[in-house]
Design a protein around this motif. Structure first.
Motif, PDB file in Angstrom:
ATOM      1  N   HIS A 193       0.858  -1.185   0.000  1.00  0.00           N
ATOM      2  CA  HIS A 193       0.000   0.000   0.000  1.00  0.00           C
ATOM      3  C   HIS A 193       0.894   1.235   0.000  1.00  0.00           C
ATOM      4  O   HIS A 193       1.940   1.251   0.633  1.00  0.00           O
ATOM      5  N   ARG A 194       0.483   2.248  -0.739  1.00  0.00           N
ATOM      6  CA  ARG A 194       1.343   3.419  -0.916  1.00  0.00           C
ATOM      7  C   ARG A 194       1.621   4.183   0.378  1.00  0.00           C
ATOM      8  O   ARG A 194       2.612   4.914   0.466  1.00  0.00           O
ATOM      9  N   ASP A 195       0.787   4.021   1.393  1.00  0.00           N
ATOM     10  CA  ASP A 195       0.965   4.812   2.615  1.00  0.00           C
ATOM     11  C   ASP A 195       1.840   4.148   3.677  1.00  0.00           C
ATOM     12  O   ASP A 195       2.060   4.737   4.745  1.00  0.00           O
ATOM     13  N   LYS A 214       5.124   5.802  -0.830  1.00  0.00           N
ATOM     14  CA  LYS A 214       4.617   6.751  -1.823  1.00  0.00           C
ATOM     15  C   LYS A 214       5.706   7.716  -2.305  1.00  0.00           C
ATOM     16  O   LYS A 214       5.577   8.318  -3.367  1.00  0.00           O
ATOM     17  N   ASP A 247      -3.346   2.026  -4.228  1.00  0.00           N
ATOM     18  CA  ASP A 247      -3.982   2.980  -3.316  1.00  0.00           C
ATOM     19  C   ASP A 247      -5.149   2.292  -2.610  1.00  0.00           C
ATOM     20  O   ASP A 247      -5.278   1.062  -2.693  1.00  0.00           O
ATOM     21  N   ASP A 248      -6.011   3.074  -1.956  1.00  0.00           N
ATOM     22  CA  ASP A 248      -7.066   2.462  -1.145  1.00  0.00           C
ATOM     23  C   ASP A 248      -7.996   1.535  -1.923  1.00  0.00           C
ATOM     24  O   ASP A 248      -8.417   0.516  -1.429  1.00  0.00           O
ATOM     25  N   GLY A 249      -8.288   1.868  -3.154  1.00  0.00           N
ATOM     26  CA  GLY A 249      -9.228   1.055  -3.931  1.00  0.00           C
ATOM     27  C   GLY A 249      -8.550  -0.096  -4.646  1.00  0.00           C
ATOM     28  O   GLY A 249      -9.109  -0.621  -5.600  1.00  0.00           O
ATOM     29  N   ARG A 250      -7.347  -0.493  -4.233  1.00  0.00           N
ATOM     30  CA  ARG A 250      -6.534  -1.506  -4.904  1.00  0.00           C
ATOM     31  C   ARG A 250      -6.198  -1.077  -6.322  1.00  0.00           C
ATOM     32  O   ARG A 250      -5.841  -1.884  -7.172  1.00  0.00           O
ATOM     33  N   ARG A 251      -6.348   0.209  -6.598  1.00  0.00           N
ATOM     34  CA  ARG A 251      -5.969   0.712  -7.911  1.00  0.00           C
ATOM     35  C   ARG A 251      -4.456   0.883  -7.955  1.00  0.00           C
ATOM     36  O   ARG A 251      -3.832   1.363  -7.018  1.00  0.00           O
ATOM     37  N   ARG A 275      -7.538  -1.654 -11.413  1.00  0.00           N
ATOM     38  CA  ARG A 275      -7.182  -2.377 -10.193  1.00  0.00           C
ATOM     39  C   ARG A 275      -6.193  -3.472 -10.538  1.00  0.00           C
ATOM     40  O   ARG A 275      -6.326  -4.161 -11.552  1.00  0.00           O
TER      41      ARG A 275
END
Lengths: 450, 450
Positions: free
Chosen positions: B147-149, B200, B176-180, B239
């Motif tokens: 996850h980027r964060d 990130k 990102d949050d939406g698995r995108r 995604r």
């Protein structure tokens, strides 16, 4: 997908350059990754390609430059001022730089070497010491090396300290006291292992290795076969001298395949982009074999002349000459192509020669039977059954003969140390043409009793 | 070097198997890496290959199996008992397994799917849902995703926890949050970066991506062009659904090149090893085009018949027919081969058609002039200058015409959605034969005034 549909955007860069729209060019460059920029530059004339290249940021300049093929690298380089010229060369990967310098005219090479820092100059000179086409010319000499007696924790420190400057750290060579290669260890294994584990307990000793003087294409095919990201390269005393990386392997395989494909059609390979290649370069690459083959085709004229009386007696025999030479050529080319490819990817070896010849003989015979049926029907419909039988029997004989010739010649070429790919489809066709006509007229004389 | 000179040792395994020397086989297997064992097995008959395969250790069994091509995987699999059959399938990489199951007969596929654990069965079914030849069939769905964060320290923990089970961890997808998909980060960057750095801040957002439904060959060429070890694969909503790895790319490129090469000679590609292919399979792969082409060659008979009176008047004209059709075929094949390859590696695009046609027209003309000189000399020496002039002029016309036909046909094929490689050398030769004869006799009538 963005990356697979660049057909639309590409016309633009050429247009932007031609209209000298510097803002537009800068924007285009910022929006495209280095390999796409390189792709576009390779499609442009070199005097135009230099314009967008000069507008690149310093760090992207190098990335784009490394994606160009050597022909275009050379053209771009010659368009740069002295400072930019030397900076670019200094920062290139040593293997790419050596290959580039190995191909430019001597004067440019001297200027290039003179501008390098002493350490880079030494490294480049060492790589240029290996024969052209050898692994030594393509390998990366700067690698992170691990000693077999250190721990994983220490190894990761080494990677952290030196890794940033090297082309790959995913496969790490492991050496013993004499710098002799013990095997390799994968970075992923280091990451998942405990810091106190010893490298010698992780090292893969069965990993393949090649000599710096081995042919680069063979090494690349080996990497493909064994699924390796990097392959250790050693000298004659088994000491590590560098690593061959997967990007070089991919490039070598694509170049080797392009070369084989060009050779199969009787052309020399043309370096660089097709669109950018000049008429004269393309014609020159294709002319050598064409000239030899048209001379060889004199044989067909001789055979036809030898049977002139037969031809005058039965003019209808002449009608089937193109069909018969065409079919023989097709069957022979198929056999040659199949065997050349099987040799290239390592499926067939020289000692398979008798087996391959016998197999192709039978394949040719089976194909001959099928084609003869069609030829019989066509012949009977057009000129009558007498000549149709001659044509049918000839088709069987020619197909069998063509398959044997087409399949054994590449193997014989390899045997005497010639690239099997020079046994091109046109060469096989021409040889089969002359011998096929001999077969045709002999069969005609026997069957028609003339 | 050990790995490039396996010619000597290979005869041995076949011999050992044929003499049923189990100790000898075990020793041979222990001394060779998996890819060499696979290579040898592919060269043996399947009922023999199963013997050494059964003698492999459990963990090496899988490694060797994964190196085999699908044809041989299938043969080996059918020779295994139920337990071994299911164990092997369960442990395979999901993408390799899906491809294998997609190719076996329905009955075997059902048996194979039934034996899988629920999670693996679900994954396999998902991959089989993508069209044949698409990226989805070749990608690895099990990947370590970041996850980027999160921080580098946390990311390395994730790699350590999940990395051992996945095919590659060198290029890690970042979402990102939406698995995108946000981009990718290299494992080497994580290793050299400080633990507190955020992902990130490291992610490369310009990295190319492909859709799971894109053609797999195009994706592989993209990886080659951009020097990528792994390429993220996304669905229509961007995604992440998997990664395409470099070993699949290498395999795809080799298979695509082999296919193009076979097609260029007018043969269908034969899956699997040349040595192991049966006579019937080879003959079938080559027969389709040969049959079509011999029918098409009827045109040449028709043209010859149409000019029968001309031929009867000047029999010497017939002598040069094989030379002229041969030369035209050679020039046409060269052009077709060059353009098909340029299309395959992305150097030429459909909209280059007019430029390519005009370029090849000039190349053909230049070659024609050169070849005409030789033909003039040969013709004058053998039959006199009248006919030699006819032959010379015809050579120029045929070469120009053949180059235009050979180069435009692959582009037209691509335009209408057909694989350009079907425009094979034999197809071009046959077309040029008939039209070339028309040109030849027309020129003869004009120049000789008959």
């Amino acid at each position: 997908m963005l990356s697979l549909t660049n057909d639309g955007s590409s016309a633009e860069l050429t247009e932007l350059v031609e209209t000298n729209d510097l803002t537009g060019i800068r924007l285009w460059l910022a929006e495209h990754p280095p390999y796409e920029i390189a792709d576009e530059l390779e499609r442009m004339d070199s005097h135009l390609a230099i314009i967008p290249f000069r507008l690149l940021d310093k760090d992207r300049e190098l990335e784009v430059f490394e994606e160009l093929d050597p022909v275009h690298q050379q053209e771009i380089l010659l368009g740069l001022r002295d400072t930019a010229f030397h900076e670019l060369l200094e920062e290139m990967d040593p293997d790419d730089r050596a290959r580039l310098i190995g191909e430019v005219p001597a004067k440019v090479a001297t200027r290039a070497l003179a501008g390098l820092s002493p350490s880079q100059r030494k490294m480049t000179a060492a790589l240029l010491g290996y024969p052209e086409g050898s692994v030594g010319r393509y390998m990366t000499p700067e690698t992170v090396i691990l000693h077999r007696d250190i721990t994983v924790g220490r190894a990761l420190e080494v990677v952290r300290a030196k890794g940033a400057d090297t082309e790959t750290v995913y496969i790490l060579p492991v050496v013993d006291d004499g710098r002799r290669l013990a095997g390799t260890v994968e970075l992923s294994e280091l990451v998942v292992s405990d810091d106190s584990v010893l490298i010698k307990d992780l090292v893969d000793i069965l990993v393949p290795r090649v000599s710096a003087t081995d042919p680069a294409e063979d090494a690349a095919r080996l990497m493909q076969q064994a699924n390796l990201i990097a392959l250790p390269v050693v000298d004659s005393e088994e000491r590590l001298v560098g690593m061959l990386t997967f990007d070089d392997a991919l490039e070598l395989i694509e170049a080797a395949d392009s070369e084989d494909i060009a050779r199969q059609s009787g052309a020399s390979p043309v370096a660089g982009n097709y669109v950018a290649a000049s008429i004269i370069r393309l014609a020159r690459a294709r002319s050598v074999w064409l000239l030899l083959l048209i001379v060889a085709a004199t044989l067909t004229v001789n055979v036809m002349q030898a049977f002139e009386s037969t031809l005058e007696e039965v003019t209808a025999l002449a009608m089937f000459v193109p069909m018969l030479t065409g079919t023989g050529g097709n069957v022979g080319s198929q056999s040659a192509t199949a065997v050349v490819r099987a040799l290239a990817v390592g499926e067939v070896r020289i000692r398979d020669l008798p087996g391959v010849a016998w197999k192709e003989c039978r394949v040719g015979f089976v194909l001959g039977i099928m084609l003869a049926c069609i030829a019989l029907v066509i012949g009977t419909a057009l000129v009558g059954s007498d000549i149709a039988v001659v044509v049918g029997v000839t088709v069987i004989a020619i197909c069998t003969w063509a398959a044997v010739i087409g399949s054994t010649m590449p193997l014989l070429a390899r045997r005497v140390g010639v690239d099997p790919a020079v046994v091109s489809a046109p060469l096989v066709s021409t040889l089969v043409d002359a011998t096929g006509l001999l077969i045709y007229f002999s069969i005609a004389r026997v069957i028609l009793g003339i």
